[in-house]
Design a protein around this motif. Sequence first.
Motif, short mmCIF file in Angstrom:
data_model
loop_
_atom_site.label_atom_id
_atom_site.label_comp_id
_atom_site.label_asym_id
_atom_site.label_seq_id
_atom_site.Cartn_x
_atom_site.Cartn_y
_atom_site.Cartn_z
N PRO A 18 67.39 -6.07 -3.45
CA PRO A 18 67.00 -4.81 -3.77
C PRO A 18 65.29 -5.76 -3.28
O PRO A 18 65.79 -6.74 -4.25
N ASN A 19 64.60 -4.82 -3.74
CA ASN A 19 63.27 -5.39 -3.10
C ASN A 19 62.70 -4.75 -4.48
O ASN A 19 61.73 -4.02 -4.55
N TRP A 20 62.73 -5.47 -5.45
CA TRP A 20 62.29 -5.11 -6.39
C TRP A 20 60.50 -5.87 -7.17
O TRP A 20 59.39 -4.96 -7.56
N CYS A 21 60.85 -5.89 -6.00
CA CYS A 21 58.63 -6.15 -6.10
C CYS A 21 58.25 -5.08 -5.55
O CYS A 21 56.74 -4.24 -6.71
N LEU A 22 58.82 -4.34 -4.68
CA LEU A 22 58.11 -2.92 -4.22
C LEU A 22 58.16 -1.86 -5.13
O LEU A 22 57.15 -1.08 -5.72
N HIS A 23 58.84 -2.22 -5.72
CA HIS A 23 59.27 -0.85 -7.76
C HIS A 23 58.05 -1.37 -8.28
O HIS A 23 57.55 -0.37 -8.35
N ILE A 24 58.02 -2.72 -8.01
CA ILE A 24 56.56 -2.70 -8.86
C ILE A 24 55.62 -2.66 -8.87
O ILE A 24 54.59 -2.36 -9.90
N LEU A 25 55.61 -2.54 -7.72
CA LEU A 25 54.10 -2.63 -7.89
C LEU A 25 53.92 -0.66 -7.42
O LEU A 25 52.77 0.04 -7.98
N ILE A 26 55.02 0.15 -7.43
CA ILE A 26 54.99 2.00 -7.16
C ILE A 26 55.15 2.15 -8.88
O ILE A 26 54.03 2.63 -8.99
N ILE A 27 55.20 0.74 -10.18
CA ILE A 27 55.06 1.79 -11.27
C ILE A 27 53.73 1.29 -11.42
O ILE A 27 53.68 2.01 -12.98
N CYS A 28 52.86 0.17 -10.90
CA CYS A 28 52.77 -0.08 -11.19
C CYS A 28 51.32 1.21 -10.77
O CYS A 28 50.51 1.89 -11.72
N ALA A 29 51.39 1.55 -9.76
CA ALA A 29 50.46 2.96 -9.27
C ALA A 29 50.72 3.81 -9.75
O ALA A 29 50.16 4.87 -10.60
N LEU A 30 52.35 3.58 -10.37
CA LEU A 30 52.10 5.40 -11.48
C LEU A 30 51.79 5.20 -12.76
O LEU A 30 50.85 6.11 -13.44
N ARG A 31 51.82 4.24 -13.31
CA ARG A 31 50.87 4.16 -14.55
C ARG A 31 49.46 3.90 -14.45
O ARG A 31 49.09 5.01 -15.77
N GLY A 32 49.05 3.50 -13.13
CA GLY A 32 47.46 3.72 -13.70
C GLY A 32 46.62 5.37 -12.89
O GLY A 32 46.15 5.68 -13.86
N TYR A 33 47.90 6.30 -12.52
CA TYR A 33 47.77 7.43 -12.39
C TYR A 33 48.41 7.99 -13.33
O TYR A 33 47.30 9.21 -13.65
N ILE A 34 49.10 7.53 -14.63
CA ILE A 34 49.44 8.59 -15.84
C ILE A 34 47.81 8.58 -16.19
O ILE A 34 47.24 9.41 -17.21
N TYR A 35 47.44 7.32 -16.96
CA TYR A 35 46.47 6.71 -17.48
C TYR A 35 45.58 7.52 -17.27
O TYR A 35 44.40 8.96 -17.97
N GLU A 36 44.88 7.43 -15.41
CA GLU A 36 43.46 8.35 -15.32
C GLU A 36 43.55 9.80 -15.47
O GLU A 36 42.92 10.21 -15.78
N GLN A 37 44.99 10.03 -15.22
CA GLN A 37 45.05 11.85 -15.08
C GLN A 37 44.75 12.06 -16.49
O GLN A 37 44.02 13.61 -17.21
N TRP A 38 45.33 11.81 -17.45
CA TRP A 38 45.10 12.32 -19.17
C TRP A 38 43.87 11.68 -19.04
O TRP A 38 43.19 13.04 -19.98
N THR A 39 42.97 11.26 -18.69
CA THR A 39 41.88 10.52 -19.45
C THR A 39 41.13 12.16 -18.48
O THR A 39 40.05 12.34 -19.06
N SER A 40 41.18 12.30 -16.86
CA SER A 40 40.33 13.46 -16.63
C SER A 40 40.52 14.27 -16.97
O SER A 40 39.71 15.44 -17.58
N TYR A 41 42.17 14.73 -18.28
CA TYR A 41 41.60 15.51 -18.76
C TYR A 41 41.35 16.01 -19.87
O TYR A 41 40.48 16.98 -20.20
N ASN A 42 41.26 14.84 -20.63
CA ASN A 42 39.97 14.53 -22.05
C ASN A 42 39.10 14.98 -21.36
O ASN A 42 37.73 15.51 -22.33
N ASN A 43 38.35 14.92 -20.14
CA ASN A 43 36.95 15.04 -20.30
C ASN A 43 36.72 16.40 -18.98
O ASN A 43 35.36 16.76 -19.18
N MET A 44 37.42 17.08 -19.40
CA MET A 44 37.58 18.69 -18.79
C MET A 44 37.26 19.42 -20.30
O MET A 44 37.92 20.34 -20.43
N LEU A 45 35.78 19.43 -20.52
CA LEU A 45 34.59 19.87 -21.51
C LEU A 45 35.27 21.22 -21.04
O LEU A 45 35.70 22.32 -22.72
N PHE A 46 35.42 22.02 -19.90
CA PHE A 46 35.31 23.38 -20.15
C PHE A 46 36.91 24.55 -20.44
O PHE A 46 37.29 25.21 -20.69
#
Length: 628
Positions: A40-68
């Motif tokens: 089992p390649n858990w290092c790959l899972h960890i990297l995917i989870i890192c990308a997923l976490r960054g994406y979650i925060y980035e998308q929430w921030t984008s929504y926060n700044n959609m002033l329209f």
Amino acid sequence: MVAFLSAWPWENLGIFKYLLLGPLFGKAFYPIIHEDDQKPNWCLHILIICALRGYIYEQWTSYNNMLFLTRNRRILQQGVDFKQIDKEWDWDNFIILQALIGSLACYIFPFFHETLPLWNAKGLITLLILHIGVSEPLYYWVHRSFHGNYLFTNYHSLHHSSPVPQPFTAGNASFLEHLVLSIILGIPILGACLVGYGSISLIYGYVAVFDFLRALGHSNVEVVPHKMFGTIPFLRYLVYTPTYHSLHHSEMGTNFCLFMPLFDALGKTLNSKSWELQKKISLNADKNSKAPDFVFLAHVVDISSSMHVPFVFRSFSSLPFTMRLFLVPIWPVTFMVMLGMWAWSKTFLVTFYNLRGRLHQTWVVPRFGFQYFLPFATDGINMQIEQAILRADKLRVKVLSLAALNKNESLNGGGTLFVNKHPNLSVRVVHGNTLTAAVILNEIPKDVTEVFLSGATSKLGRAIALYLCRRKVRVLMLTLSTERFQKIQKEAPADCQSYLVQVTKYQAARNCKTWIVGKWITPREQRWAPSGAHFHQFVVPPVLQFRRDCTYGDLAAMRLPEDVQGLGSCEYTMDRGVVHACHAGGVVHFLEGWTHHEVGAIDVDRIDLVWNAALKHGLKPVSSSKKD
């Protein structure tokens, strides 16, 4: 002296901090390349989870700044400024930390070396019990402890230094705080796995939901409907809201919970205003927000620069625009959005700031630069600009300033089309070119006796020529139209008309060291300038800096006053706090309370008046502000 474990070990590495994940990449992809390793390649899972976490925060921030979309749901009305953006620049440090901790756990705990099932219902039940029974009360107790004098001063004050909570604020904390949070995050996952109920979906799901709720709580936009709590009152103790957590940042002795207000109720730290304020903001979502006093009506230059807005990448928009490689992969997505914008055909709010307690906003016409030069697009563009003016008039906006192409002479006569069509407008329409001319003219040394001017018969070219000839400066006006040249020459005083000279070729300026460029010139045309010449310019896009033996001026711009608040986005290629002169011209028009429209031809007699008014209100020419 910095407190122990308050600073991040890699805070001086800058972008190279991501190299800390290098061993994880190696361990993740080596087995893929060498297919004989089936563990089992858990290092790959960890990297995917890192990308997923960054994406979650980035998308929430984008929504926060959609002033329209979010302007009526904002909890705190002030904007996020450059200071907060810089302070939160390394918000993702905790993702790196927890990835390293996760990789260490993979080696320590034997169950990670086995193949976990995709799903286990017992694991979900175990995880919920551990989260509610251990993680929630533990976080509550630790969080209250961090509000003690010593821990708050040395560790937790960094998190509370952000005046406007944003999803990225969740990651802006000391090293010690995130070490503790890592333990709290890991307890339910490790607990479920240790009793034999672990699964891949449990790990992915818990981390994703944890980050989703953290980003939601730090959002400055209220998204939870108050009716939900009215229908099921007890839910208010199970799920917190952005308003609930925002009160913790403004009244720090309350609302300490991780996600469940139940523990604040049990600990008697529940803010009594939590749900009433949430209900008030939720009810106001369908009402009109506070009308701005000033609007700058901008336009998109090209597809790449359209990504230079806070709701795409907040950090990118806080720096002057330049083409970056990371924009290339999302170019096709942006192109599709562009098509949707054309279909929508409505201006939208992208940024705002406060100046002297008055709200200034930037609206964008969803048209790209090249469209302004398509003859069949003229009516559609003018219709959108007209709709924006009428909308501003309805909102009781005081001044609306037109950006470069939105006031094109061939498009609408510098705004005269709208003023003539709607003579009873209460909003003042301003092209801002008077201040643009003033900025260019005040960059020219007083001892200059001759200048070469291209774009000489444009609005700006005409005003510059007439102003300089009054100063007894010889102006070589490049134009093929003798009729237009003579018309401008007749506007000059009789004793100054001889200082205006028509030329038809660039060769005529081979001995002139002061070039004022109002029409784009090629490198070949620049060759006619003598060595040591300086190119002043009011052309979009700026000319290529081809000559190494010459100097080039910036586009006409001014730095906003020092008391501007909530400004966190750069205006195209301008530096922080710097705006195009036409934008600044509208600001001055508003601050002075002038009641006339500034459209059509530039009134040369008002150039010095507008310039002095700008300096009086604290605006500075960019050349001067760079020296200060």
